[in-house]
Write a protein that holds these residues in place. Sequence first.
Motif, mmCIF file in Angstrom:
data_model
loop_
_atom_site.group_PDB
_atom_site.id
_atom_site.type_symbol
_atom_site.label_atom_id
_atom_site.label_comp_id
_atom_site.label_asym_id
_atom_site.label_seq_id
_atom_site.Cartn_x
_atom_site.Cartn_y
_atom_site.Cartn_z
ATOM 1 N N LEU A 179 9.113 -2.358 1.322
ATOM 2 C CA LEU A 179 9.071 -1.164 2.165
ATOM 3 C C LEU A 179 10.165 -1.204 3.222
ATOM 4 N N THR A 180 10.625 -0.023 3.595
ATOM 5 C CA THR A 180 11.635 0.068 4.649
ATOM 6 C C THR A 180 11.287 1.232 5.575
ATOM 7 N N GLY A 181 11.890 1.238 6.741
ATOM 8 C CA GLY A 181 11.796 2.363 7.655
ATOM 9 C C GLY A 181 10.379 2.724 8.046
ATOM 10 N N GLU A 182 10.100 4.033 8.026
ATOM 11 C CA GLU A 182 8.799 4.539 8.472
ATOM 12 C C GLU A 182 7.658 3.988 7.643
ATOM 13 N N ARG A 183 7.896 3.828 6.309
ATOM 14 C CA ARG A 183 6.845 3.307 5.446
ATOM 15 C C ARG A 183 6.475 1.874 5.844
ATOM 16 N N ALA A 184 7.468 1.064 6.142
ATOM 17 C CA ALA A 184 7.208 -0.320 6.546
ATOM 18 C C ALA A 184 6.452 -0.356 7.868
ATOM 19 N N ASP A 185 6.832 0.494 8.795
ATOM 20 C CA ASP A 185 6.170 0.530 10.097
ATOM 21 C C ASP A 185 4.719 0.987 9.959
ATOM 22 N N THR A 186 4.492 2.019 9.133
ATOM 23 C CA THR A 186 3.132 2.513 8.932
ATOM 24 C C THR A 186 2.261 1.454 8.266
ATOM 25 N N PHE A 187 2.790 0.816 7.218
ATOM 26 C CA PHE A 187 2.001 -0.187 6.490
ATOM 27 C C PHE A 187 1.651 -1.380 7.368
ATOM 28 N N SER A 188 2.506 -1.722 8.299
ATOM 29 C CA SER A 188 2.249 -2.877 9.168
ATOM 30 C C SER A 188 0.983 -2.695 9.997
ATOM 31 N N ARG A 189 0.552 -1.453 10.187
ATOM 32 C CA ARG A 189 -0.637 -1.163 11.001
ATOM 33 C C ARG A 189 -1.907 -1.006 10.150
ATOM 34 N N ILE A 190 -1.758 -1.084 8.839
ATOM 35 C CA ILE A 190 -2.899 -0.845 7.945
ATOM 36 C C ILE A 190 -3.528 -2.169 7.518
ATOM 37 N N LYS A 191 -4.819 -2.309 7.740
ATOM 38 C CA LYS A 191 -5.564 -3.480 7.287
ATOM 39 C C LYS A 191 -5.975 -3.234 5.843
ATOM 40 N N VAL A 192 -5.752 -4.213 4.966
ATOM 41 C CA VAL A 192 -6.006 -3.986 3.547
ATOM 42 C C VAL A 192 -7.267 -4.679 3.033
ATOM 43 N N GLU A 193 -7.973 -5.429 3.872
ATOM 44 C CA GLU A 193 -9.160 -6.137 3.388
ATOM 45 C C GLU A 193 -10.100 -6.468 4.535
#
Length: 218
Positions: free
Chosen positions: A83-97
Amino acid sequence: MSSATPNPSDLYDVINRRRDVRSEFTGGPVPDDVLHRVLTAAHRAPSVGLSQPWDFVLVRSEATRRAFKEHVLAERSVFAADLTGERADTFSRIKVEGIVESSLGVVVTYDAERGSPQVLGRHAIADAGLYSVCLAIQNLWLASTAEGLGVGWVSFYREEFLRRLLDIPGGVRPVAWLCLGPVRELATAPDLERHGWRRRLPLEDVVHYETYQRGHVR
C-alpha cells in the motif's frame, strides 16, 4: 397477530446490527448453554446434499491464540507493504483481528469428502460444499448477534499455517477463524466504513433484471 407468531422485524434487526468485531471484545466468558445454542444454529444451516461438511474447532488456549496472532500480524505487514499514500495511512489505523481479546476462537472447516462420492447437487458446482460452510458461518454470526455476542472473521492467514497449528487433516480446509465473545457494544457502522476504506453500495447498484447488464432499468 398471535404473540406466538415470530416477528420478522426481529430477524432484520439482528441482520442490521451484525458487525465484524475487532476492538469491542470484553474477554468475558461465553456461557456453555449460549455457546451450544450458537453452534446448534450453525449446524442447522442448509448444506448441499445434506452433506453437513463443516466442523467447529473451539480454541481457548492462550498460547495457540498468541501464535496465531503473530502469524496474522506478519501477514498484515505483507499486505501493508503493497500500500502507498492514502491507502497506507488508512490501513495503518484499521485493526484486523481480536484474537486474544475475544473469549475464544471458533475455526470452521470444510471436509469435501463428507457425504462423498455422491453428494447430491454438487456434481455441476464443485464449490457448493464450500458455500454450505459459509451458510453455517452466517448462521453462527447471526445467532451470536442475537445472543449479544460479537464475531470477528480473521482472514489474514495462510491456510497451511492454520492447518499445522490445529493439526487439521490434509483433506480438510480451514475456512474461517472466528473470534467470539461478549462485547462492550456493536458499532453502528462497519469498521471499514468508519475508517473510510470502503462504503456500502446502494442496493440499486447491485440489482439486475432479467440479464446482467449495468444500468439496466426494469
